[in-house]
Write an enzyme that holds these catalytic residues in place. Structure first.
Site, PDB file in Angstrom:
ATOM      1  CG  ASP A   1      11.695   1.895  -6.510  1.00 44.18           C
ATOM      2  OD1 ASP A   1      11.696   1.607  -7.721  1.00 44.18           O
ATOM      3  OD2 ASP A   1      11.325   1.111  -5.609  1.00 44.18           O
TER       4      ASP A   1
ATOM      5  CE  LYS B   1      11.475  -4.408  -8.629  1.00 47.70           C
ATOM      6  NZ  LYS B   1      10.566  -3.999  -7.609  1.00 47.70           N
TER       7      LYS B   1
ATOM      8  CD  GLN C   1       8.569  -5.254  -4.896  1.00 45.09           C
ATOM      9  OE1 GLN C   1       9.666  -5.208  -5.436  1.00 45.09           O
ATOM     10  NE2 GLN C   1       7.465  -4.827  -5.491  1.00 45.09           N
TER      11      GLN C   1
END
Ligand code: NAP
Length: 283
Positions: A115, A48, A92
């Site tokens: 997300d 990322k 995460q």
């Protein structure tokens, strides 16, 4: 059989974003929170960061020890929620035991939830309301299908897997584009028969060799979301390529299919979030 090349499309998307981001009054910003030392999570977070660099985005990484408290993480999210230069906040997953992942994800401001895990954005996705985000993995699958001129309208679509991250939102996106969608899972009887009816078959299970040639309709579009290791430790999906490739019309490779698209869509969402925060028109 045509290979749905996610790697190539992801590179094109990131290149395009890099060009567009240059013209913004400030760089889009992504904050990633990593808890503990899970090697796979570390690899994803590194990816990322590299994607942000490639797109010319600003990125921040918070690496917290596995023993960090829920309160400390909530305080960090609260601080990032208030930052003008941060457009996307990502925790995460998976988190180490003892932490309440749902409460942490719910604490992220919906307009920074790149997300698309916050219930507000999930609700928008399911009701078709604008203003949310498209979840990265299923969104990446849709972008890849579109790139190759595959449109779900009028097609029989079968999704294997019903997780909140992949299976369910995947089915919603196919439905939103007028596919007729069946969701299958571990308790589905006659799985092979259901799959064999699919014009578009998306597998997101995580079982090596689950999808075999006889489960695939001649000429079908087969999307393999899974990331597994085979007996030799090689990365592979759910699809038995040897028997499926001769029957499928289109197939995603693993690696190089959905994985790079997921990463690219996170950049797309971060860019979109920055446009909204800057009061600029979305394309
Ligand atoms: P998950 O939460 O474990 O969900 C797996 C789903 O598969 C469940 O709904 C389960 O059914 C179903 N299932 C299990 N065995 C089955 C069987 N024999 N037949 C049909 N369905 C079965 O996994 P996930 O997070 O959705 O991820 C799925 C896969 O995609 C994993 O390999 C993961 O690594 C990969 N993935 C890839 C990306 C990417 O960017 N490429 C992103 C996310 C995930 P039940 O609900 O009945 O248990």
């Amino acid at each position: 059989m045509i290979t749905l090349d996610g790697k190539a499309l992801a590179a094109k998307i990131k290149n395009d974003l890099a060009c567009k981001a240059k013209d913004l009054p400030r760089r889009p910003g992504l904050a990633v929170i990593l808890v503990g030392d899970d090697p796979a999570s570390r690899t994803y977070v590194n990816g990322k960061r590299r994607d942000c660099e490639a797109c010319g985005f600003y990125s921040e990484e918070y690496t917290m020890p596995a023993g960090v408290s829920q309160e400390e993480l909530l305080a960090l999210i609260d601080q990032l929620n208030g930052r003008e230069d941060i457009d996307g906040i990502l925790v995460q997953l998976p988190l180490p035991g003892g932490l309440d992942a749902t409460a942490l994800l719910d604490a992220i401001r919906p307009d920074k939830d790149v997300d698309c895990f916050h219930p507000v954005n999930v609700g928008r996705l399911y009701t078709g309301q604008k203003g949310g985000f498209v979840p990265c993995t299923p969104g990446g699958v849709m972008a890849l299908l579109h790139e190759y001129g595959v449109h779900p309208a009028g097609k029989t679509c079968v999704v294997l897997g019903r997780s909140n991250i992949v299976g369910k939102p995947m089915a919603m996106l196919l439905l939103a584009e007028n596919g007729t969608v069946t969701i299958c899972h571990s308790r589905t009887p006659d799985l092979a028969q259901k799959c064999a009816a699919a014009d578009i078959l998306v597998s997101a299970v995580g079982k090596v060799g689950l999808v075999t040639g006889e489960m695939v309709k001649e000429g079908a579009v087969v999307v393999d979301v899974a990331m597994n290791r085979d007996a030799q430790g090689k990365l592979c999906g759910d699809v038995d390529v040897a028997s499926v490739a001769p029957r499928a019309g289109y197939l995603t490779p693993v690696p190089g299919g959905v994985g790079p698209m997921t990463r690219a869509m996170l950049m797309v969402n971060t860019y979109r979030s920055s446009l909204r925060r800057l009061g600029l028109e979305e394309e």
